[in-house]
Design a protein around this motif. Structure first.
Motif, PDB file in Angstrom:
ATOM      1  N   GLY A   1       0.835  -1.194   0.000  1.00 15.46           N
ATOM      2  CA  GLY A   1       0.000   0.000   0.000  1.00 15.46           C
ATOM      3  C   GLY A   1       0.872   1.247   0.000  1.00 15.46           C
ATOM      4  O   GLY A   1       2.108   1.157   0.081  1.00 15.46           O
ATOM      5  N   SER A   2       0.215   2.381  -0.132  1.00 14.97           N
ATOM      6  CA  SER A   2       0.938   3.656  -0.149  1.00 14.97           C
ATOM      7  C   SER A   2       0.327   4.599   0.874  1.00 14.97           C
ATOM      8  O   SER A   2      -0.876   4.854   0.845  1.00 14.97           O
ATOM      9  CB  SER A   2       0.876   4.287  -1.545  1.00 14.97           C
ATOM     10  N   ILE A   3       1.169   5.086   1.773  1.00 14.21           N
ATOM     11  CA  ILE A   3       0.739   6.057   2.792  1.00 14.21           C
ATOM     12  C   ILE A   3       1.412   7.385   2.472  1.00 14.21           C
ATOM     13  O   ILE A   3       2.631   7.432   2.267  1.00 14.21           O
ATOM     14  CB  ILE A   3       1.134   5.574   4.206  1.00 14.21           C
ATOM     15  N   ILE A   4       0.611   8.438   2.426  1.00 19.56           N
ATOM     16  CA  ILE A   4       1.156   9.773   2.171  1.00 19.56           C
ATOM     17  C   ILE A   4       0.749  10.656   3.341  1.00 19.56           C
ATOM     18  O   ILE A   4      -0.442  10.781   3.658  1.00 19.56           O
ATOM     19  CB  ILE A   4       0.623  10.353   0.845  1.00 19.56           C
ATOM     20  N   ASN A   5       1.741  11.246   3.986  1.00 19.35           N
ATOM     21  CA  ASN A   5       1.490  12.066   5.164  1.00 19.35           C
ATOM     22  C   ASN A   5       1.728  13.546   4.868  1.00 19.35           C
ATOM     23  O   ASN A   5       2.755  13.910   4.280  1.00 19.35           O
ATOM     24  CB  ASN A   5       2.423  11.640   6.305  1.00 19.35           C
ATOM     25  N   MET A   6       0.789  14.377   5.299  1.00 24.37           N
ATOM     26  CA  MET A   6       0.912  15.815   5.069  1.00 24.37           C
ATOM     27  C   MET A   6       1.840  16.448   6.093  1.00 24.37           C
ATOM     28  O   MET A   6       1.515  16.548   7.278  1.00 24.37           O
ATOM     29  CB  MET A   6      -0.474  16.468   5.154  1.00 24.37           C
TER      30      MET A   6
ATOM     31  N   ASP B   1      10.502   0.522   8.457  1.00 26.31           N
ATOM     32  CA  ASP B   1      10.023  -0.738   9.039  1.00 26.31           C
ATOM     33  C   ASP B   1       9.305  -1.633   8.030  1.00 26.31           C
ATOM     34  O   ASP B   1       9.303  -2.850   8.192  1.00 26.31           O
ATOM     35  CB  ASP B   1       9.069  -0.445  10.207  1.00 26.31           C
ATOM     36  N   TYR B   2       8.696  -1.030   7.007  1.00 23.91           N
ATOM     37  CA  TYR B   2       7.850  -1.845   6.111  1.00 23.91           C
ATOM     38  C   TYR B   2       8.313  -1.829   4.663  1.00 23.91           C
ATOM     39  O   TYR B   2       7.573  -2.252   3.774  1.00 23.91           O
ATOM     40  CB  TYR B   2       6.381  -1.402   6.258  1.00 23.91           C
ATOM     41  N   VAL B   3       9.558  -1.403   4.441  1.00 23.89           N
ATOM     42  CA  VAL B   3      10.063  -1.307   3.067  1.00 23.89           C
ATOM     43  C   VAL B   3      10.111  -2.676   2.389  1.00 23.89           C
ATOM     44  O   VAL B   3       9.945  -2.775   1.168  1.00 23.89           O
ATOM     45  CB  VAL B   3      11.446  -0.599   3.036  1.00 23.89           C
TER      46      VAL B   3
ATOM     47  N   VAL C   1       4.869  -1.853   1.591  1.00 26.39           N
ATOM     48  CA  VAL C   1       4.199  -0.620   2.025  1.00 26.39           C
ATOM     49  C   VAL C   1       5.178   0.546   1.892  1.00 26.39           C
ATOM     50  O   VAL C   1       6.269   0.522   2.457  1.00 26.39           O
ATOM     51  CB  VAL C   1       3.702  -0.721   3.482  1.00 26.39           C
ATOM     52  N   ARG C   2       4.763   1.553   1.137  1.00 25.28           N
ATOM     53  CA  ARG C   2       5.561   2.769   0.992  1.00 25.28           C
ATOM     54  C   ARG C   2       4.953   3.871   1.846  1.00 25.28           C
ATOM     55  O   ARG C   2       3.735   3.915   2.029  1.00 25.28           O
ATOM     56  CB  ARG C   2       5.593   3.219  -0.479  1.00 25.28           C
ATOM     57  N   CYS C   3       5.811   4.735   2.366  1.00 29.59           N
ATOM     58  CA  CYS C   3       5.311   5.833   3.190  1.00 29.59           C
ATOM     59  C   CYS C   3       6.126   7.087   2.874  1.00 29.59           C
ATOM     60  O   CYS C   3       7.354   7.079   3.027  1.00 29.59           O
ATOM     61  CB  CYS C   3       5.417   5.470   4.675  1.00 29.59           C
TER      62      CYS C   3
ATOM     63  N   ALA D   1       4.949   5.338  -8.708  1.00 23.94           N
ATOM     64  CA  ALA D   1       5.894   5.762  -7.665  1.00 23.94           C
ATOM     65  C   ALA D   1       6.381   4.579  -6.830  1.00 23.94           C
ATOM     66  O   ALA D   1       6.830   4.760  -5.697  1.00 23.94           O
ATOM     67  CB  ALA D   1       5.233   6.801  -6.764  1.00 23.94           C
ATOM     68  N   ASN D   2       6.328   3.372  -7.406  1.00 23.61           N
ATOM     69  CA  ASN D   2       6.616   2.168  -6.621  1.00 23.61           C
ATOM     70  C   ASN D   2       8.041   2.091  -6.056  1.00 23.61           C
ATOM     71  O   ASN D   2       8.295   1.285  -5.169  1.00 23.61           O
ATOM     72  CB  ASN D   2       6.353   0.911  -7.463  1.00 23.61           C
ATOM     73  N   PHE D   3       8.967   2.912  -6.574  1.00 23.20           N
ATOM     74  CA  PHE D   3      10.353   2.855  -6.075  1.00 23.20           C
ATOM     75  C   PHE D   3      10.649   3.992  -5.098  1.00 23.20           C
ATOM     76  O   PHE D   3      11.785   4.220  -4.724  1.00 23.20           O
ATOM     77  CB  PHE D   3      11.332   2.892  -7.264  1.00 23.20           C
ATOM     78  N   ILE D   4       9.591   4.700  -4.680  1.00 23.34           N
ATOM     79  CA  ILE D   4       9.783   5.890  -3.839  1.00 23.34           C
ATOM     80  C   ILE D   4       9.188   5.653  -2.457  1.00 23.34           C
ATOM     81  O   ILE D   4       7.980   5.439  -2.330  1.00 23.34           O
ATOM     82  CB  ILE D   4       9.101   7.122  -4.474  1.00 23.34           C
ATOM     83  N   THR D   5      10.038   5.686  -1.449  1.00 24.31           N
ATOM     84  CA  THR D   5       9.517   5.583  -0.073  1.00 24.31           C
ATOM     85  C   THR D   5      10.458   6.295   0.897  1.00 24.31           C
ATOM     86  O   THR D   5      11.654   6.461   0.627  1.00 24.31           O
ATOM     87  CB  THR D   5       9.309   4.112   0.343  1.00 24.31           C
ATOM     88  N   GLY D   6       9.872   6.751   1.995  1.00 19.46           N
ATOM     89  CA  GLY D   6      10.636   7.361   3.081  1.00 19.46           C
ATOM     90  C   GLY D   6      11.161   8.756   2.774  1.00 19.46           C
ATOM     91  O   GLY D   6      12.063   9.247   3.453  1.00 19.46           O
TER      92      GLY D   6
END
Ligand code: NAD
Length: 242
Positions: free
Chosen positions: A123-128, A161-163, A167-169, A226-231
């Motif tokens: 899943g993908s989490i996007i935080n403001m 923790d979830y890379v 799960v991307r965040c 954006a599957n290669f983008i996290t953190g």
């Protein structure tokens, strides 16, 4: 466009501003969107998405909502509040409210929806967040900057923790964006025209952002493109922090 086809997307603070623009863009991009907000009146203006009244500071309500919705693919934590003032103008209650809404609520929503994402394989989490955070010290934004810096910490921790679990965040960090609460803040200064001129003066592009310009980044991060983008902290500020 179908870049969010088959994706179930939850947006908090979707009644107006960036959250509303993003919920509508997600629908346009083919997502099944559940737009949530504490304000039932603004939520009622949304006709294309499923809507749900939700106060993200109410932990029990968040848990019950997540249990009802089940597994989702995208969580956009947008609900937030700008406290204006320096450290000497910040009451303890201001600090507590800023951290409860801007940061702790994300701990609640992510905790509630992450197990379903893990069961689903990702899943993908996007935080403001904001550029007014650990990125830039902005005058009169003490509790706001501190709480939005916490969002970056939450984001990087969850991402790390979830890379390996799909799960991307990511955090997004806008500069000044045209939204209903921005106009409220400008009015509150007592000189709307001057306050707006001051905001624009600090923008190298000579203008503030539209909500859609922020929504475009969120929908991209939500999508498989954006599957290669996290953190990461994604700054979208018209060159303010260049
Ligand atoms: P806004 O401030 O006009 O609207 C915020 C929305 O959040 C409202 O619909 C409100 O009802 C909702 N909300 C408030 N408390 C809530 C709660 N407890 N539970 C659920 N919903 C709640 O919109 P905006 O200016 O686009 O801001 C949205 C987010 O973007 C905020 O987190 C803000 O800090 C952030 N941000 C805004 C700007 C800007 O210049 N506008 C810049 C950077 C970051």
């Amino acid at each position: 466009m179908t870049k969010l086809a088959n994706k179930i997307c939850v947006v908090t603070g979707a009644g107006q501003g960036i959250g509303r623009a993003t919920a509508e863009m997600m629908v346009h991009d083919g997502g099944h969107v559940i737009a949530t907000d504490i304000n039932k009146d603004t939520l009622a203006q949304i006709t294309e998405a499923q809507t749900q009244v939700l106060d993200v500071t109410n932990a029990n309500a968040v848990k019950a909502f997540a249990a009802e919705v089940g597994a989702i693919d995208v969580l956009f934590n947008c609900a937030g509040f700008v406290h204006s003032g320096t450290i000497l103008q910040c009451r303890e209650s201001d600090w507590d409210f800023a951290f409860t809404l801007n940061a702790k609520a994300m701990y609640m929503t992510i905790s509630a929806f992450l197990p379903g994402m893990l069961d689903n394989g990702g899943g993908s989490i996007i935080n403001m967040s904001s550029v007014a955070s650990s990125i830039k010290g902005v005058p009169n934004r003490f509790a706001y900057c501190a709480s939005k810096a916490a969002v970056i910490g939450i984001t990087k921790s969850v991402a790390a923790d979830y890379v390996t679990k799909g799960v991307r965040c990511n955090a997004i960090c806008p500069g000044t964006v045209d939204s209903p609460s921005l106009h409220d803040r400008l009015q509150a200064t007592g000189n709307y025209e001057k306050a707006m001129a001051d905001f624009i003066a600090r923008q190298p592009m000579g203008r503030i952002a539209t909500a859609n310009e922020i929504a475009a980044l969120v929908t991209y991060l939500a999508s498989d493109a954006a599957n290669f983008i996290t953190g990461q902290t994604h700054v979208v500020d018209g060159g303010w922090t260049t």
